[in-house]
Design a protein around this motif. Structure first.
Motif, short mmCIF file in Angstrom:
data_model
loop_
_atom_site.label_atom_id
_atom_site.label_comp_id
_atom_site.label_asym_id
_atom_site.label_seq_id
_atom_site.Cartn_x
_atom_site.Cartn_y
_atom_site.Cartn_z
N GLN A 277 -31.64 -46.76 -36.95
CA GLN A 277 -31.48 -45.53 -36.76
C GLN A 277 -32.34 -44.29 -37.26
N LEU A 278 -33.14 -43.65 -36.44
CA LEU A 278 -33.89 -42.39 -37.07
C LEU A 278 -32.79 -41.12 -37.08
N GLN A 279 -32.89 -40.30 -37.95
CA GLN A 279 -32.10 -38.88 -38.11
C GLN A 279 -33.00 -37.62 -38.45
N ALA A 280 -33.16 -36.73 -37.39
CA ALA A 280 -34.10 -35.44 -37.81
C ALA A 280 -32.89 -34.36 -37.77
N THR A 281 -33.42 -33.35 -38.57
CA THR A 281 -32.44 -32.30 -38.87
C THR A 281 -33.40 -30.98 -38.76
N GLY A 282 -32.58 -29.69 -38.43
CA GLY A 282 -33.35 -28.38 -38.59
C GLY A 282 -33.55 -27.61 -37.41
N GLY A 283 -33.14 -28.13 -35.99
CA GLY A 283 -33.41 -27.29 -34.63
C GLY A 283 -32.08 -27.71 -33.60
N ASP B 76 -33.66 -28.67 -30.36
CA ASP B 76 -34.27 -29.78 -29.41
C ASP B 76 -35.11 -30.34 -30.30
N TYR B 77 -35.49 -31.78 -29.56
CA TYR B 77 -36.22 -32.73 -30.62
C TYR B 77 -36.92 -33.30 -29.67
N VAL B 78 -38.40 -33.70 -30.03
CA VAL B 78 -39.11 -34.66 -29.27
C VAL B 78 -39.84 -35.51 -30.12
N TRP B 79 -39.66 -36.97 -30.28
CA TRP B 79 -40.18 -37.82 -30.99
C TRP B 79 -41.49 -38.63 -30.32
N SER B 80 -42.38 -38.88 -31.18
CA SER B 80 -43.58 -39.64 -30.54
C SER B 80 -44.02 -40.52 -31.73
N PRO B 81 -44.16 -41.82 -31.48
CA PRO B 81 -44.43 -42.60 -30.11
C PRO B 81 -43.13 -42.73 -29.64
N ALA B 82 -42.97 -42.32 -28.04
CA ALA B 82 -41.63 -42.55 -27.48
C ALA B 82 -41.27 -43.88 -27.12
N GLY B 83 -42.49 -44.98 -27.34
CA GLY B 83 -41.98 -46.12 -26.62
C GLY B 83 -41.12 -47.06 -27.43
N PRO B 84 -41.00 -47.04 -28.67
CA PRO B 84 -39.97 -47.80 -29.34
C PRO B 84 -38.82 -47.11 -29.31
N LEU B 85 -38.67 -45.97 -28.92
CA LEU B 85 -37.12 -45.07 -28.91
C LEU B 85 -36.24 -45.24 -27.57
N ASN B 86 -35.20 -45.44 -28.00
CA ASN B 86 -34.30 -45.43 -26.81
C ASN B 86 -34.16 -44.01 -26.08
N PRO C 34 -36.32 -40.49 -26.78
CA PRO C 34 -37.08 -39.41 -27.94
C PRO C 34 -36.72 -38.04 -27.82
N PHE C 35 -35.73 -37.59 -27.09
CA PHE C 35 -35.34 -36.25 -26.88
C PHE C 35 -34.13 -35.79 -27.70
N ILE C 36 -33.50 -36.68 -28.53
CA ILE C 36 -32.53 -36.40 -29.42
C ILE C 36 -32.82 -36.63 -30.92
N ALA C 37 -31.78 -35.88 -31.62
CA ALA C 37 -32.00 -36.02 -33.14
C ALA C 37 -32.15 -37.25 -33.68
N ASN C 38 -31.10 -38.31 -33.21
CA ASN C 38 -30.93 -39.73 -33.89
C ASN C 38 -31.40 -40.75 -32.88
N PRO C 39 -32.34 -40.98 -32.47
CA PRO C 39 -32.60 -41.99 -31.69
C PRO C 39 -32.57 -43.31 -32.42
N TYR D 188 -45.19 -45.04 -37.66
CA TYR D 188 -45.14 -43.58 -38.26
C TYR D 188 -44.61 -42.94 -36.99
N PHE D 189 -43.70 -42.07 -37.27
CA PHE D 189 -43.01 -41.31 -36.20
C PHE D 189 -43.22 -39.82 -36.46
N HIS D 190 -43.50 -39.11 -35.47
CA HIS D 190 -43.63 -37.55 -35.46
C HIS D 190 -42.61 -36.98 -34.40
N VAL D 191 -41.87 -35.85 -35.16
CA VAL D 191 -40.97 -35.27 -34.42
C VAL D 191 -41.18 -33.69 -34.34
N VAL D 192 -41.21 -32.98 -33.14
CA VAL D 192 -41.34 -31.61 -32.81
C VAL D 192 -39.86 -30.96 -32.99
#
Length: 783
Positions: free
Chosen positions: A680-686, A688-698, A700-705, A714-718
């Motif tokens: 479980q990944l968990q991002a906060t602060g906004g 709308d979310y965009v994670w990369s790389p998107a391949g390992p994620l179920n 990539p456009f949610i806060a907690n993929p 390494y994961f990068h979230v915008v």
């Protein structure tokens, strides 16, 4: 009249068809003479040569009239073919006896330096080239010369008994096709002329220059003519024109003024050397009419080598030709005569006629022609050549007339011209000013032309006046007269028309600013007294001549004005310049410390406007309608709009730029995950979310993929907030096989922040009951 010479004469043989003797030269009988028809007799006068024996000479200027310089005569060539320079030729025979300085000569010697001599000892010797002394001069030097052997003469050695045509240092050049020296005879005995010409002979010291001149000897008289066509100016070559006898001081010689040793250029010049000895050769002088002896003349010396002969003549016919004949003894043979002659015509006339013409006073009138002289009882006059009268006065219209006078019963008369002028035709032109609505302001202006100023004017046969304007006239037709300074009169007419002269002009359209007033100023006749304006709503008085208008928008006003029966209408538009409406734009929200775009505008405009934002410190272009604001906090901005069309309007509007707080994005702490199991990944602060790389994620456009990993990643979230502001963060997930604990085999608790703490890393373990550390001996050190 045959004229060749006015001061002297030329020896030209002429043959008169009615005279038996040959004329060897012309005498100057003077100009043709005109006498009055009323004159019966006169004295004819003629100038003839005063030819004397040749003991001495005087020189006179004669017209330049030479014989040809080059003819068919042979080229004069000296025996020294190889060298023609500075030589005398061999002794040559004259074609006739020639008298010179009291002796008669039959032979001569020609020198190539421009002279001849009767001293035959010079034959085949050197012709001295040093010309440094004026005549009379003999000089000295070696003169022995056997052509072609030297020596050349030295010093200045001039020949005796010499005639110097243009004595100077010349250079005969047989190779020059234009060069020629020749000697020949012109005319017939006893009037022969011996001509020696020098044509295009080079000047030794200036060989690009050439001299051309000739010497002419006249048979029986001892006359000598010298003609110089051209002798260029060569500063190093002296020239002498003249004659000398012995060349010794106090011996006879003659030279023209300024020609006894000179260097200046001479062009087209003629000189005659006239014998002036002790005894005259003149036998007689007579006047012939129609080939018959008519009168013997008396002579008087003129002191210049000429005599004046006088003949009394009485002549009854209008025109007569006379021949003056002068007879001379030959100097070498007094038994033989030569003669000179000339013709003179005497005409009788009444000229000059003295005539006075009086001009006509008026156009198409008559002037007068009056013959003032000659006036005599036996003279009649005419101005048309047909009608003759004894009165010397004629009345005639303008024109050019040939006025003639003649003796009654004779053709002897005279004529002249006379002109009668007249003034230009007197004319008048009228200009009218029509009456106005009061019918009493008409006028007539008269413009006069031609005739004789000053002009006077009359209307309807009234008295004349000096002023050319008639004023305060009612409408109607008028008769106009103009009288000039000679009392000549012309008539014309004029019509004064009653017209509507009212005018009305509201002037050009005007412009005012919103909230202002303007006084309407019609331009009309002073007597206009009735006014009506529409629309009346924005006027203070609608019946005033100059009402005050206060329109709130552009308005067109109409005026109806009256002057008596005359009515005029006009309109004027008052343009109202609007007050601008400022619009700073709506409030806006921006991201933290980003630029804001201010988009201002203005409406309700009547021209261009200026924009000014305040405060201006954070603005790129504070004087533009749209600008960029560099923001560091929430701020309010005010837009001021001012007009450029002169009304000084200034309006404002405001807007606020709200700046969002700093966006804080957190992707979670770096963590561990079990190989191949969802993590479980968990991002906060906004929002709308965009994670990369998107391949390992179920997703990539949610806060907690959920991430399923097989490698450390390494994961990068915008993250974007509700107004579009963005930020980003990273998280590192290390993948372990598990479940198990991963323990470091060393640590360094030195406080540098690196590996200071020793701890186990559980992978795939939900919870840990305890963690204990023992030393090598089994004693517990930490729990």
């Amino acid at each position: 009249m045959k004229k060749i010479l006015l001061v002297s004469f030329l020896l030209i043989c002429t043959v008169s068809l009615k005279l038996s003797a040959q004329s060897c030269f012309n005498v100057a009988a003077g100009n043709d003479t005109t006498i009055s028809c009323l004159q019966a007799c006169l004295d004819l006068k003629a100038r003839i040569p005063d030819i004397k024996s040749t003991e001495d000479y005087q020189v006179i200027s004669i017209p330049y009239n030479p014989y040809p310089f080059v003819t068919a005569a042979p080229l004069y060539v000296l025996p020294c073919i190889a060298d023609q320079d500075d030589k005398y030729g061999d002794v040559a025979t004259l074609p006739f006896n020639f008298c010179f300085y009291g002796s008669v000569y039959t032979k001569y010697v020609l020198g190539t330096n421009g002279l001849i001599t009767f001293d035959l000892s010079n034959a085949l010797t050197g012709n001295n080239y040093v010309v440094s002394n004026p005549i009379p001069f003999i000089g000295s030097g070696t003169a022995t010369y056997s052509c072609p052997a030297p020596p050349y003469p030295s010093g200045a050695l001039y020949p005796k008994l010499s005639i110097m045509g243009a004595y100077s240092d010349l250079l005969p050049d047989l190779s020059d096709p234009t060069y020629k020296i020749e000697a020949r005879v012109e005319g017939f005995a006893p009037c022969r002329r011996f001509v020696m010409s020098y044509s295009n002979v080079k000047i030794y010291n200036c060989q690009t220059m050439k001299a051309t001149f000739e010497v002419v000897l006249h048979e029986g008289t001892g006359l000598i003519d010298i003609f110089v066509e051209n002798y260029p100016s060569c500063s190093s070559s002296n020239v002498i024109i003249g004659i000398q006898k012995d060349g010794l001081p106090a011996t006879p010689f003659t030279s023209p003024p300024g020609r006894n040793l000179f260097t200046q250029q001479v062009t087209n010049e003629g000189w005659r050397f006239v014998p002036s000895g002790t005894s005259s050769l003149l036998d007689s002088v007579a006047l012939y009419k129609n080939g018959v002896w008519f009168a013997r003349g008396t002579t008087t010396s003129l002191g210049n080598g000429e005599l004046e002969a006088t003949f009394p003549v009485c002549q009854s016919i209008d025109s007569m030709s006379y021949v003056v004949r002068a007879f001379y003894r030959q100097c070498d043979n007094p038994s033989v005569q030569t003669e000179g002659s000339d013709t003179i015509i005497v005409k009788k006339t009444l000229n000059p006629l003295n005539v006075t013409a009086t001009d006509a006073l008026c156009y198409d009138g008559n002037g007068t022609i009056t013959i003032n002289s000659p006036i005599a009882a036996n003279i009649e006059y005419s101005i048309d050549g047909t009608t003759w009268q004894t009165s010397p006065v004629f009345n005639a219209p303008a024109g050019i007339y040939t006025v003639q006078a003649r003796l009654i019963g004779s053709l002897c008369g005279g004529s002249t011209t006379a002109t009668i002028t007249e003034p230009p035709v007197l004319s008048a032109f009228t200009g009218t000013t029509s009456t106005n609505c009061a019918n009493n302001t008409g006028s007539i202006t008269v413009t006069a032309a031609g005739g004789t100023p000053l002009y006077e004017y009359s209307i309807n046969n009234g008295a004349y006046q000096a002023v050319n304007i008639f004023s305060n006239l009612p409408s109607g037709s008028y008769n106009i007269k103009v009288r000039d300074g000679n009392l000549c009169i012309t008539n014309t007419s004029a019509v004064v028309v009653l017209i509507d002269t009212m005018y009305l002009d509201l002037g050009p359209d005007s412009t005012i600013c919103f909230g202002s007033s303007i006084t309407l100023m019609p331009i009309t006749n002073a007597l206009t007294d009735t006014f009506k304006w529409t629309p009346a709503a924005t006027l203070n008085f609608d019946t005033a001549k100059n009402p005050i208008a206060s329109p709130t928008d552009t308005t067109k006003y109409y005026l109806t004005a009256k002057w008596g029966v005359c009515v005029r209408k006009d309109s004027v538009t008052i343009n109202v310049l609007h007050k601008p409406v400022a619009n700073a734009g709506p409030d806006t929200t921006i991201c933290y410390k980003t630029n804001a775009f201010l988009n201002g505008s203005a409406s309700n405009l009547s021209g261009t406007v200026n924009y000014a934002w305040s405060p201006p410190d954070s603005l790129n272009t504070p004087n533009a309608a749209s600008t960029v604001a560099r923001m560091d906090t929430t701020r309010q901005f005010t837009l001021t709009v001012t007009d450029n069309y002169g009304c000084n309007f200034s309006v404002t509007d405001s807007m606020t730029v709200f700046m969002q707080p700093l966006l804080v994005v957190f992707a979670g702490n770096d963590t561990n995950a079990i190989l191949g199991r969802p993590h479980q990944l968990q991002a906060t602060g906004g929002v709308d979310y965009v994670w990369s790389p998107a391949g390992p994620l179920n997703n990539p456009f949610i806060a907690n993929p959920l991430a399923t990993l097989y490698n450390d990643t390494y994961f990068h979230v915008v993250v974007t907030d509700a107004i579009g502001c963005t930020d980003d963060d990273d998280v590192f997930v290390k993948v372990y096989e598990g479940p198990m604990y991963y323990l470091p085999n060393a640590f360094s608790p030195n406080g540098d922040g690196l590996n200071d703490i020793f701890f186990p890393t559980p992978v795939g373990i939900r919870s840990t009951d305890y963690f204990r550390v023992f030393d090598r001996y089994g004693a517990q050190m930490f729990e």
